[in-house]
Design a protein around this motif. Structure first.
Motif, PDB file in Angstrom:
ATOM      1  N   ASP A  91      22.447  25.180   6.020  1.00  0.00           N
ATOM      2  CA  ASP A  91      22.344  23.950   6.818  1.00  0.00           C
ATOM      3  C   ASP A  91      23.704  23.262   6.943  1.00  0.00           C
ATOM      4  OD1 ASP A  91      19.666  24.455   7.100  1.00  0.00           O
ATOM      5  OD2 ASP A  91      19.018  22.994   5.583  1.00  0.00           O
ATOM      6  N   ARG A  92      24.463  23.229   5.852  1.00  0.00           N
ATOM      7  CA  ARG A  92      25.773  22.586   5.904  1.00  0.00           C
ATOM      8  C   ARG A  92      26.724  23.374   6.811  1.00  0.00           C
ATOM      9  NH1 ARG A  92      22.602  19.849   3.877  1.00  0.00           N
ATOM     10  NH2 ARG A  92      22.893  18.185   2.355  1.00  0.00           N
ATOM     11  N   LEU A  93      26.646  24.686   6.792  1.00  0.00           N
ATOM     12  CA  LEU A  93      27.473  25.501   7.681  1.00  0.00           C
ATOM     13  C   LEU A  93      27.120  25.248   9.142  1.00  0.00           C
ATOM     14  CD1 LEU A  93      27.497  28.877   5.717  1.00  0.00           C
ATOM     15  CD2 LEU A  93      29.466  27.395   6.141  1.00  0.00           C
ATOM     16  N   ARG A  94      25.857  25.080   9.418  1.00  0.00           N
ATOM     17  CA  ARG A  94      25.443  24.779  10.795  1.00  0.00           C
ATOM     18  C   ARG A  94      25.965  23.415  11.231  1.00  0.00           C
ATOM     19  NH1 ARG A  94      19.117  26.916  10.492  1.00  0.00           N
ATOM     20  NH2 ARG A  94      19.598  29.146  10.634  1.00  0.00           N
ATOM     21  N   THR A  95      25.974  22.461  10.322  1.00  0.00           N
ATOM     22  CA  THR A  95      26.530  21.145  10.636  1.00  0.00           C
ATOM     23  C   THR A  95      28.018  21.250  10.955  1.00  0.00           C
ATOM     24  OG1 THR A  95      24.906  20.013   9.239  1.00  0.00           O
ATOM     25  CG2 THR A  95      26.938  18.813   9.751  1.00  0.00           C
ATOM     26  N   ILE A  96      28.742  22.020  10.153  1.00  0.00           N
ATOM     27  CA  ILE A  96      30.175  22.223  10.399  1.00  0.00           C
ATOM     28  C   ILE A  96      30.399  22.841  11.769  1.00  0.00           C
ATOM     29  CG2 ILE A  96      32.200  23.551   9.662  1.00  0.00           C
ATOM     30  CD1 ILE A  96      31.166  23.185   6.760  1.00  0.00           C
ATOM     31  N   GLU A  97      29.580  23.832  12.125  1.00  0.00           N
ATOM     32  CA  GLU A  97      29.722  24.488  13.423  1.00  0.00           C
ATOM     33  C   GLU A  97      29.413  23.540  14.570  1.00  0.00           C
ATOM     34  OE1 GLU A  97      30.951  27.426  14.345  1.00  0.00           O
ATOM     35  OE2 GLU A  97      31.551  27.571  12.248  1.00  0.00           O
ATOM     36  N   ARG A  98      28.391  22.695  14.415  1.00  0.00           N
ATOM     37  CA  ARG A  98      28.082  21.729  15.477  1.00  0.00           C
ATOM     38  C   ARG A  98      29.222  20.749  15.673  1.00  0.00           C
ATOM     39  NH1 ARG A  98      22.792  21.862  13.153  1.00  0.00           N
ATOM     40  NH2 ARG A  98      23.239  19.990  11.929  1.00  0.00           N
ATOM     41  N   ARG A  99      29.827  20.303  14.563  1.00  0.00           N
ATOM     42  CA  ARG A  99      30.961  19.380  14.683  1.00  0.00           C
ATOM     43  C   ARG A  99      32.149  20.064  15.355  1.00  0.00           C
ATOM     44  NH1 ARG A  99      30.934  16.628   8.638  1.00  0.00           N
ATOM     45  NH2 ARG A  99      29.147  15.247   8.973  1.00  0.00           N
ATOM     46  N   ARG A 100      32.367  21.325  14.981  1.00  0.00           N
ATOM     47  CA  ARG A 100      33.474  22.065  15.590  1.00  0.00           C
ATOM     48  C   ARG A 100      33.257  22.214  17.093  1.00  0.00           C
ATOM     49  NH1 ARG A 100      33.269  26.449  12.642  1.00  0.00           N
ATOM     50  NH2 ARG A 100      34.978  25.899  11.232  1.00  0.00           N
ATOM     51  N   ALA A 101      32.049  22.560  17.496  1.00  0.00           N
ATOM     52  CA  ALA A 101      31.746  22.724  18.919  1.00  0.00           C
ATOM     53  C   ALA A 101      31.882  21.406  19.672  1.00  0.00           C
ATOM     54  CB  ALA A 101      30.335  23.286  19.081  1.00  0.00           C
ATOM     55  N   ALA A 102      31.420  20.309  19.068  1.00  0.00           N
ATOM     56  CA  ALA A 102      31.522  18.999  19.723  1.00  0.00           C
ATOM     57  C   ALA A 102      32.977  18.593  19.891  1.00  0.00           C
ATOM     58  CB  ALA A 102      30.753  17.951  18.924  1.00  0.00           C
ATOM     59  N   THR A 103      33.789  18.838  18.853  1.00  0.00           N
ATOM     60  CA  THR A 103      35.211  18.503  18.940  1.00  0.00           C
ATOM     61  C   THR A 103      35.900  19.331  20.010  1.00  0.00           C
ATOM     62  OG1 THR A 103      35.252  17.903  16.604  1.00  0.00           O
ATOM     63  CG2 THR A 103      37.369  18.374  17.634  1.00  0.00           C
ATOM     64  N   ALA A 104      35.567  20.627  20.086  1.00  0.00           N
ATOM     65  CA  ALA A 104      36.160  21.492  21.107  1.00  0.00           C
ATOM     66  C   ALA A 104      35.768  21.030  22.509  1.00  0.00           C
ATOM     67  CB  ALA A 104      35.724  22.936  20.878  1.00  0.00           C
ATOM     68  N   ALA A 105      34.515  20.595  22.664  1.00  0.00           N
ATOM     69  CA  ALA A 105      34.064  20.113  23.973  1.00  0.00           C
ATOM     70  C   ALA A 105      34.806  18.849  24.375  1.00  0.00           C
ATOM     71  CB  ALA A 105      32.560  19.863  23.937  1.00  0.00           C
ATOM     72  N   ARG A 106      34.989  17.931  23.414  1.00  0.00           N
ATOM     73  CA  ARG A 106      35.741  16.710  23.719  1.00  0.00           C
ATOM     74  C   ARG A 106      37.184  17.041  24.078  1.00  0.00           C
ATOM     75  NH1 ARG A 106      32.820  14.694  19.200  1.00  0.00           N
ATOM     76  NH2 ARG A 106      34.647  14.954  17.853  1.00  0.00           N
ATOM     77  N   HIS A 107      37.741  18.032  23.400  1.00  0.00           N
ATOM     78  CA  HIS A 107      39.141  18.415  23.686  1.00  0.00           C
ATOM     79  C   HIS A 107      39.249  18.977  25.107  1.00  0.00           C
ATOM     80  CE1 HIS A 107      43.183  19.865  22.731  1.00  0.00           C
ATOM     81  NE2 HIS A 107      42.856  20.963  23.387  1.00  0.00           N
TER      82      HIS A 107
END
Length: 332
Positions: free
Chosen positions: A311-327
């Motif tokens: 679950d924590r790894l999935r959270t990290i991946e969601r944050r990474r994807a959101a940051t990449a989208a904002r970038h």
């Protein structure tokens, strides 16, 4: 003599431009929280075995970092070299990046003897020549644990560190991987007093913090050193034999899951300098093992701690994807 009037007229404009530039740079620089969200935190598995590399439960986690402890003289001993080769071959086949942590010899007559810096570096050079694609190393596994040959020799560990830095300038060298017990502070201070090259990465085994649900040991190392800190061994303890016991917490599968949550929700969040977490270990080797902090049980089934990690790894991946989208939006 030229007039000063044009300079006076340009100064406000120049200051305004500099202020605008500073604002742009400040907006572009990630905050500590944003650095975490950008995926700078990496998670790995620390385990001596090879079987986990092909386990479907491991592959489902998409973990790319792994760690193994290697006797300092492994390249000089046939069976040790064969074991290391097997593990590194499996790590490479699984497209993972290995961190190798040096430790005491497994030859009984040398287990409590520290090598000279020349012996240590000669063995390292032999290993790195055989596996040039391995570029991450830790000087010593838990050197402040009494029983280890470096427990009372932090100055010697400092010499090892300086020698490894000189032997491989393109490698990432962890100063050492210290255990969060009472000897940590004096050991690290003595090391820092003798080392010539300022360490940029330290390893920490914060089992006591993780399992006693505290933060004091990790905070102490953050105050003592600069640069990055990697939790190169941590995890929730399910069972220990008496030689390992220090008390203060239950030893159950349920407790191990609570400790796993504490690692990611409390300890990792103490500082953006904490860049990696290696969970030890994948599974116990057998019912008579003296230590069990496995994510998977002897029956091959995922424990609750595994599901917390997933679950924590999935959270990290969601944050990474959101940051990449904002970038992508910000930069067209």
């Amino acid at each position: 003599m030229p007039s000063r009037r044009p300079v006076v007229r340009c100064a406000p404009r120049l200051l305004a431009l500099l202020g605008l530039l500073a604002a742009v740079l400040a907006a572009a620089a990630p905050s500590p929280a944003a650095a975490k969200e950008s995926g700078e935190l990496s998670v790995g598995i620390a385990d001596q075995k090879t079987t986990f590399f092909t386990a479907p439960l491991f592959q489902d986690l998409h973990i790319s970092k792994v760690r193994r402890v290697v006797p300092w003289d492994a390249m000089n001993i046939g069976y040790e070299r064969a074991e290391l080769d097997q593990w590194l071959t499996a790590a490479r086949a699984a497209s993972t990046r290995p961190l190798l942590s040096f430790g005491h010899s497994r030859v009984p007559s040398r287990a409590h003897t520290a090598p000279t810096p020349a012996q240590f570096v000669a063995s390292f050079r032999k290993l790195h020549k055989a596996y040039p694609w391995v570029t991450e190393f830790a000087v010593w596994n838990e050197p402040n644990l009494c029983g280890e040959p470096l427990c009372h020799k932090p100055a010697l560990a400092a010499r090892y560190y300086d020698a490894l830095r000189a032997a491989c300038r393109s490698c990432t060298i962890l100063a050492s991987e210290v255990l969060d017990n009472p000897t940590m502070t004096p050991w690290v201070k003595a090391f820092l007093a003798r080392v010539k090259h300022k360490p940029t990465v330290w390893g920490l085994h914060n089992y006591l913090d993780a399992n006693r649900l505290r933060t004091s040991g990790t905070r102490r190392l953050l105050r003592l050193v600069t640069g990055q800190i990697w939790f190169t061994e941590t995890g929730g303890i399910v069972k220990r034999r008496s030689a390992h016991k220090q008390g203060g917490f239950p030893e159950t599968v349920a407790h191990a899951a609570v400790a796993m949550r504490w690692i990611f929700d409390k300890l990792v969040e103490l500082s953006p300098r904490i860049k990696r977490v290696y969970i030890y270990h994948w599974n116990p080797g057998g019912p008579r093992d003296s230590w069990d902090s496995g994510l998977v049980g002897l029956d091959g089934a995922a424990r609750t701690g595994y599901r917390v990690l997933r679950d924590r790894l999935r959270t990290i991946e969601r944050r990474r994807a959101a940051t990449a989208a904002r970038h992508r939006v910000a930069h067209g």
